[in-house]
Write an enzyme that holds these catalytic residues in place. Structure first.
Site, PDB file in Angstrom:
ATOM      1  N   SER A 163      -7.779 -11.880  10.243  1.00 17.71           N
ATOM      2  CA  SER A 163      -8.465 -12.175  11.517  1.00 17.71           C
ATOM      3  C   SER A 163      -7.902 -13.448  12.143  1.00 17.71           C
ATOM      4  O   SER A 163      -7.782 -13.556  13.368  1.00 17.71           O
ATOM      5  CB  SER A 163      -9.967 -12.346  11.274  1.00 17.71           C
ATOM      6  OG  SER A 163     -10.550 -11.092  11.007  1.00 17.71           O
ATOM      7  N   THR A 213       0.848  -1.192   0.000  1.00 20.23           N
ATOM      8  CA  THR A 213       0.000   0.000   0.000  1.00 20.23           C
ATOM      9  C   THR A 213       0.886   1.245   0.000  1.00 20.23           C
ATOM     10  O   THR A 213       1.865   1.303   0.752  1.00 20.23           O
ATOM     11  CB  THR A 213      -0.922   0.001   1.249  1.00 20.23           C
ATOM     12  OG1 THR A 213      -1.623  -1.225   1.280  1.00 20.23           O
ATOM     13  CG2 THR A 213      -1.897   1.162   1.214  1.00 20.23           C
ATOM     14  N   GLU A 256      -2.502  -6.200   7.302  1.00 23.77           N
ATOM     15  CA  GLU A 256      -1.830  -6.061   8.610  1.00 23.77           C
ATOM     16  C   GLU A 256      -2.187  -7.212   9.556  1.00 23.77           C
ATOM     17  O   GLU A 256      -2.341  -7.023  10.762  1.00 23.77           O
ATOM     18  CB  GLU A 256      -2.074  -4.680   9.214  1.00 23.77           C
ATOM     19  CG  GLU A 256      -1.545  -3.610   8.254  1.00 23.77           C
ATOM     20  CD  GLU A 256      -1.210  -2.295   8.872  1.00 23.77           C
ATOM     21  OE1 GLU A 256      -0.886  -2.272  10.065  1.00 23.77           O
ATOM     22  OE2 GLU A 256      -1.270  -1.296   8.146  1.00 23.77           O
TER      23      GLU A 256
HETATM   24  N1  CAA Z   1       7.010  -7.425  19.201  1.00 20.35           N
HETATM   25  C1  CAA Z   1       8.327  -7.732  19.293  1.00 20.35           C
HETATM   26  N2  CAA Z   1       8.816  -8.993  19.027  1.00 20.35           N
HETATM   27  C2  CAA Z   1       7.931  -9.935  18.652  1.00 20.35           C
HETATM   28  C3  CAA Z   1       6.551  -9.661  18.519  1.00 20.35           C
HETATM   29  C4  CAA Z   1       6.099  -8.355  18.822  1.00 20.35           C
HETATM   30  N3  CAA Z   1       4.815  -8.032  18.729  1.00 20.35           N
HETATM   31  N4  CAA Z   1       5.928 -10.784  18.119  1.00 20.35           N
HETATM   32  C5  CAA Z   1       6.864 -11.749  18.001  1.00 20.35           C
HETATM   33  N5  CAA Z   1       8.075 -11.218  18.329  1.00 20.35           N
HETATM   34  C6  CAA Z   1       9.358 -11.924  18.358  1.00 20.35           C
HETATM   35  C7  CAA Z   1       9.258 -13.168  19.238  1.00 20.35           C
HETATM   36  O1  CAA Z   1       9.525 -12.860  20.584  1.00 20.35           O
HETATM   37  C8  CAA Z   1      10.312 -14.094  18.630  1.00 20.35           C
HETATM   38  O2  CAA Z   1      11.581 -13.695  19.115  1.00 20.35           O
HETATM   39  P1  CAA Z   1      12.735 -14.816  19.446  1.00 20.35           P
HETATM   40  O3  CAA Z   1      13.059 -15.446  18.113  1.00 20.35           O
HETATM   41  O4  CAA Z   1      13.855 -14.008  20.018  1.00 20.35           O
HETATM   42  O5  CAA Z   1      12.114 -15.781  20.402  1.00 20.35           O
HETATM   43  C9  CAA Z   1      10.249 -13.756  17.142  1.00 20.35           C
HETATM   44  O6  CAA Z   1       9.644 -12.431  17.049  1.00 20.35           O
HETATM   45  C10 CAA Z   1       9.414 -14.745  16.353  1.00 20.35           C
HETATM   46  O7  CAA Z   1       8.134 -14.787  16.970  1.00 20.35           O
HETATM   47  P2  CAA Z   1       7.108 -15.986  16.728  1.00 20.35           P
HETATM   48  O8  CAA Z   1       7.822 -17.281  16.962  1.00 20.35           O
HETATM   49  O9  CAA Z   1       5.859 -15.703  17.480  1.00 20.35           O
HETATM   50  O10 CAA Z   1       6.858 -15.848  15.147  1.00 20.35           O
HETATM   51  P3  CAA Z   1       5.979 -16.695  14.144  1.00 20.35           P
HETATM   52  O11 CAA Z   1       6.781 -17.034  12.963  1.00 20.35           O
HETATM   53  O12 CAA Z   1       5.280 -17.810  14.875  1.00 20.35           O
HETATM   54  O13 CAA Z   1       4.916 -15.617  13.593  1.00 20.35           O
HETATM   55  C11 CAA Z   1       2.900 -14.340  13.566  1.00 20.35           C
HETATM   56  C12 CAA Z   1       4.058 -14.956  14.382  1.00 20.35           C
HETATM   57  C13 CAA Z   1       2.069 -13.599  14.589  1.00 20.35           C
HETATM   58  C14 CAA Z   1       2.065 -15.381  12.854  1.00 20.35           C
HETATM   59  C15 CAA Z   1       3.508 -13.339  12.512  1.00 20.35           C
HETATM   60  O14 CAA Z   1       4.146 -14.019  11.455  1.00 20.35           O
HETATM   61  C16 CAA Z   1       2.485 -12.409  11.943  1.00 20.35           C
HETATM   62  O15 CAA Z   1       2.107 -11.414  12.572  1.00 20.35           O
HETATM   63  N6  CAA Z   1       2.004 -12.670  10.684  1.00 20.35           N
HETATM   64  C17 CAA Z   1       1.151 -11.748   9.994  1.00 20.35           C
HETATM   65  C18 CAA Z   1       1.960 -10.817   9.166  1.00 20.35           C
HETATM   66  C19 CAA Z   1       1.197  -9.566   8.836  1.00 20.35           C
HETATM   67  O16 CAA Z   1       0.492  -8.995   9.650  1.00 20.35           O
HETATM   68  N7  CAA Z   1       1.380  -9.093   7.604  1.00 20.35           N
HETATM   69  C20 CAA Z   1       0.792  -7.887   7.193  1.00 20.35           C
HETATM   70  C21 CAA Z   1       1.635  -7.246   6.179  1.00 20.35           C
HETATM   71  S1  CAA Z   1       1.718  -5.528   6.274  1.00 20.35           S
HETATM   72  C22 CAA Z   1       0.406  -4.916   5.403  1.00 20.35           C
HETATM   73  O17 CAA Z   1      -0.615  -5.519   5.275  1.00 20.35           O
HETATM   74  C23 CAA Z   1       0.687  -3.571   4.914  1.00 20.35           C
HETATM   75  C24 CAA Z   1      -0.215  -2.880   4.029  1.00 20.35           C
HETATM   76  O18 CAA Z   1       0.144  -2.634   2.898  1.00 20.35           O
HETATM   77  C25 CAA Z   1      -1.479  -2.290   4.554  1.00 20.35           C
END
Ligand code: CAA
Length: 379
Positions: free
Chosen positions: A366, A158, A363
């Site tokens: 759900s 975006t 982002e």
């Molecule tokens: N803040 C800081 N650190 C974080 C965090 C947060 N909120 N969430 C996770 N972390 C850290 C964890 O502590 C972990 O650290 P360590 O390796 O040191 O332990 C590391 O990040 C990995 O965390 P997870 O094991 O929980 O990661 P995961 O691979 O299981 O993924 C997930 C978690 C929540 C599924 C993540 O992949 C996610 O949010 N996916 C969705 C992505 C997304 O929202 N994409 C949107 C794109 S942007 C967009 O849409 C823009 C636009 O144009 C409008």
């Protein structure tokens, strides 16, 4: 516990509402139909400080708090959801991480230009085969003399077609099963940077997105945001803030649909009375009003925690999940109250119906919000 906005926040809300209703709402249908980038509206939003609301004034922002940001996002999105998301990406996904993790040079340069609205920023995390499971990205950056060479593609970006800067997340280390990512601040026009034409979408027609390609794209060492290897955490922390912005966008869309439905229900007659007098319609309106208020409380809670510097991953996910699904439901009911006219492009409620849907997807879908919420509940 205080459920009231402060006097300053009320002033910000009233300014945003007045501006949005006078200068954006009358153009919203036209920019949706023509898919026109609303340059003149964005220029006015920049003058009002809306492109970097929570960034300190020394870096070009308005120096306000995250609740003010949420309130302005609601007002702008209630007039035009496209303008809402353009603003949200600029504020939450570009300015916020550069301010939080960037170097002084990045803050005095790109951040100041983008927060003041002179330039635009965007966020490159998603890839053609890596959306929800963001760690599986394949875009990589290899160390070279004086900097890095980035290879890969980011899609659904975006603001991409208009952005002057993009934050790119890339794999910088693979050892065994472990992958480390790094965030880079890349300027449009860097050698090896190119863009595909804008995407065609169901809604938010004026908020353009596109795929961005990086072919051996060179960036200097000074382009790294935060520490090398910490990029995934930068992305996740950024999305914690971004989800407040999208939840507020959803809230604005829902409020618009609700207000359209209420005014239509008071005018349209059936069985000899305005349809607002039928209990079937009253129950829909009661549910809509309650859900809109509930979403706003969740959003303000997450924004208040962000303002206090507290971790707010759970609260942002709850706000985004609830507000986005609520917006889809409210827009659906608002269209239903309009009957056949709701399905016509002559009435604005169909725009809210189309625009609401994306808030459940970008982002973090759900389903991803539920993963974040459950992980917090079960730890
Ligand atoms: N803040 C800081 N650190 C974080 C965090 C947060 N909120 N969430 C996770 N972390 C850290 C964890 O502590 C972990 O650290 P360590 O390796 O040191 O332990 C590391 O990040 C990995 O965390 P997870 O094991 O929980 O990661 P995961 O691979 O299981 O993924 C997930 C978690 C929540 C599924 C993540 O992949 C996610 O949010 N996916 C969705 C992505 C997304 O929202 N994409 C949107 C794109 S942007 C967009 O849409 C823009 C636009 O144009 C409008």
């Amino acid at each position: 516990m205080d459920f009231e906005l402060t006097e300053d926040q009320k002033l910000v809300r009233d300014t945003a509402r007045d501006f949005a209703q006078r200068e954006i709402a009358p153009k919203a249908a036209e920019i949706d139909k023509s898919s026109r980038w609303p340059a003149e509206i964005l220029a006015r939003m920049a003058e009002l400080g809306f492109m970097g609301i929570a960034i300190p004034t020394e870096y070009g922002g308005a120096g306000l708090d995250p609740i003010s940001y949420a309130v302005v996002m609601e007002e702008i999105s209630a007039a035009c959801a496209s303008c809402g998301v353009i603003m949200s990406v600029n504020n939450s996904l570009f300015c916020d991480p550069v301010y939080k993790f960037g170097t002084e040079a990045q803050k005095h340069g790109p951040l100041t230009e983008v927060a003041s609205g002179k330039k635009f920023g965007c966020f490159g995390l998603t890839e053609p085969m890596s959306g929800s499971d963001a760690q599986t990205m394949v875009t990589s950056a290899e160390k070279c003399e004086g900097g890095w060479r980035i290879n890969g593609a980011k899609n659904w970006i975006t603001n991409g077609p208009h952005a002057d800067y993009v934050i790119v997340f890339a794999v910088t280390e693979r050892s065994g099963g472990k992958v480390k990512h790094t965030a880079f601040l890349v300027e449009k026009g860097a050698p090896g940077y190119s863009q595909a034409p804008a995407d065609h979408k169901l809604g938010i027609h004026a908020a353009h997105s596109c795929t961005i390609h990086f072919e051996s794209c060179f960036v200097p060492d000074s382009a790294v945001i935060g520490k090398v290897g910490d990029g995934f955490k930068v992305a996740m922390a950024t999305l914690d803030g971004g989800r407040i912005g999208i939840a507020s966008q959803a809230l604005g869309i829902a409020r618009f649909a609700y207000e359209q439905a209420v005014s239509y229900a008071k005018e349209r007659k059936s069985f000899g009375v305005p349809i607002a007098q039928h209990q079937a319609i009253q129950f829909m309106i009661a549910d809509m009003a309650t859900q809109i208020d509930a979403a706003r409380l969740l959003i303000w809670k997450a924004a208040a925690m962000k303002g206090e510097g507290e971790r707010h991953s759970l609260e942002s996910a709850e706000a985004k999940l609830y507000a986005s699904e609520m917006a889809t439901r409210v827009a659906h009911k608002a269209l239903q109250i309009h009957g056949g006219y709701g399905y016509s492009t002559e009435f604005p409620v169909e725009r809210a119906y189309r625009d609401a849907r994306i808030t459940e997807i970008y982002e973090g879908t759900s389903e991803i919000q539920r993963i974040v919420i459950a992980a917090n509940m079960l730890k």
